[in-house]
Design an enzyme around this catalytic site. Structure first.
Site, PDB file in Angstrom:
ATOM      1  N   LEU A 103     -20.933  -0.613 -38.649  1.00  0.00           N
ATOM      2  CA  LEU A 103     -21.257   0.606 -37.902  1.00  0.00           C
ATOM      3  C   LEU A 103     -21.285   1.828 -38.819  1.00  0.00           C
ATOM      4  CD1 LEU A 103     -19.123   0.018 -34.669  1.00  0.00           C
ATOM      5  CD2 LEU A 103     -21.585  -0.321 -34.978  1.00  0.00           C
ATOM      6  N   THR A 139     -22.474   5.034 -34.247  1.00  0.00           N
ATOM      7  CA  THR A 139     -22.109   5.203 -32.840  1.00  0.00           C
ATOM      8  C   THR A 139     -22.708   6.470 -32.254  1.00  0.00           C
ATOM      9  OG1 THR A 139     -20.103   6.509 -33.260  1.00  0.00           O
ATOM     10  CG2 THR A 139     -19.878   4.100 -33.322  1.00  0.00           C
ATOM     11  N   LYS A 198     -21.317   9.435 -32.702  1.00  0.00           N
ATOM     12  CA  LYS A 198     -20.275  10.437 -32.431  1.00  0.00           C
ATOM     13  C   LYS A 198     -20.237  11.557 -33.462  1.00  0.00           C
ATOM     14  CE  LYS A 198     -16.501   7.719 -34.540  1.00  0.00           C
ATOM     15  NZ  LYS A 198     -15.236   7.011 -34.221  1.00  0.00           N
ATOM     16  N   TYR A 233      -4.369  -2.711 -47.945  1.00  0.00           N
ATOM     17  CA  TYR A 233      -4.444  -2.060 -46.628  1.00  0.00           C
ATOM     18  C   TYR A 233      -3.048  -1.713 -46.121  1.00  0.00           C
ATOM     19  CZ  TYR A 233      -9.282  -3.822 -46.235  1.00  0.00           C
ATOM     20  OH  TYR A 233     -10.608  -4.096 -46.424  1.00  0.00           O
TER      21      TYR A 233
END
Length: 347
Positions: free
Chosen positions: A238, A244, A246, A53
């Site tokens: 999610l 969400t 969106k 990461y």
């Protein structure tokens, strides 16, 4: 926050874990510090990182930056930082880390030492193998997944070597528990059998993708985890933001993860967007934030240790935390199951 066991390791976690994969790319250091502070203040007890990461995108020059940011936060916060246990990961074969080398006891040990240095820590509470060297069907690779091409003896030898390495690292106090990630039922049960036969360190957790749109875990790994005492760390609860709402109508808002990854790693399929719209509508019907419903569903599942909540911004994390105490009723869970039958594998 609800306290749950991390498998049979003797460690515990809260039902939410802070994901950090964007720290150093889409999330700058100042906001990463805010998120870490918010997690502690909310009572979260575990953060999840990895040597590769930040991501979105993965770049060779940024490998390790997330762990380094966490290390600087730990140094700045002193005793407060010790309230967050650390989970991190060793990259598997094919990653940019170590030029794609297969994980061996030597490379795992070197990777851990480098992570400890960046994290400014003496011990990692949960050390994980990011994905198995023999291959995986995760990350939307199931279309070409061909386990019949694996060499059984080689796969078992690789696992046995790592079982021994992990056991040594626990004895040395460098890690407290071990977990797999993006793993299969065979990988989990084979490791457990080897550990039991040799008195070695068993797998405590598995970190696989799990959300309303991706429930492959339920069909095989859930059984293995139930019988073997393994807790699930659900990543992408999610569905990379799809749940969400969106991205409804195939939108690509700015800023959002879809700016850099239009297909969201193969998740943003027409069927997935349609299914997400149905789940969002269901949440709204019950007067719930769809984010909160999706996360509460994850934490309601059997063998679930924790859902890894990742946020690009502290504002997003604040929204997530507002629903930390939500528990779903039987009627709503039944409606979710009806949608699951309608959209069994949309991505």
């Amino acid at each position: 926050m609800e306290i749950r066991p991390l498998g049979r390791s003797g460690l515990t976690t809260t039902h939410f874990c802070l994901g950090t994969m964007t720290f150093g790319s889409n999330t700058d250091e100042a906001d990463a510090f805010r998120q870490l502070d918010m997690a502690v203040d909310a009572g979260i007890t575990l953060l999840d990182a990895a040597e590769m990461y930040p991501v979105n995108p993965v770049l060779k020059e940024t490998i390790g930056d997330t762990e380094a940011i966490i290390g600087r936060w730990r140094a700045a916060r002193g005793a407060k930082a010790n309230q967050l246990q650390i989970a991190t990961k060793c990259s598997g074969r094919g990653s940019m880390v170590r030029d794609g080398a297969t994980v061996t006891p030597a490379t795992m040990r070197a990777a851990l030492e480098a992570s400890l240095k960046r994290l400014q820590a003496e011990t990692v509470d949960l050390y994980q193998l990011h994905w198995p060297s023999r291959g995986t069907y995760h990350f939307r690779q199931y279309w070409g997944y061909a386990p019949e091409k694996q060499d059984t003896a080689q796969a078992r030898d690789e696992l046995a070597a790592l079982v021994g390495c992990v056991t040594d690292l626990v004895a040395e106090g460098k890690i407290r528990a071990f977990g797999q990630s993006n793993e299969t039922a065979w990988g989990l049960t084979t490791w457990q059998a080897m550990a039991k036969a040799t008195g070695s360190t068993p797998i405590a957790t598995v970190q696989n993708e799990y959300n309303l749109l991706c429930r492959l875990y339920d069909t095989d790994c859930a059984e293995a985890c139930h019988h073997e005492g393994i807790g699930l760390l659900a990543f992408s609860p999610l569905a990379a933001g799809i749940l969400t709402g969106k991205y409804s109508g195939n939108a690509i808002p700015t800023p959002s993860r879809r700016v850099n990854q239009p297909e969201l790693g193969g998740r943003a399929t027409p069927s997935a967007l349609d299914a997400a719209d149905a789940y969002v509508a269901l949440a709204q019907k019950h007067g719930l934030d769809p984010v909160h419903m999706a996360l509460a569903f994850c934490t309601s599942r059997p063998t679930m240790a924790t859902a890894i909540i990742g946020a690009t911004t502290s504002a997003q994390l604040e929204r997530i935390l507002k629903g930390a105490d939500l528990r779903l009723g039987a009627d709503l869970l039944a409606e979710i199951e009806l949608l699951y039958r309608k959209f069994p594998r949309p991505m």
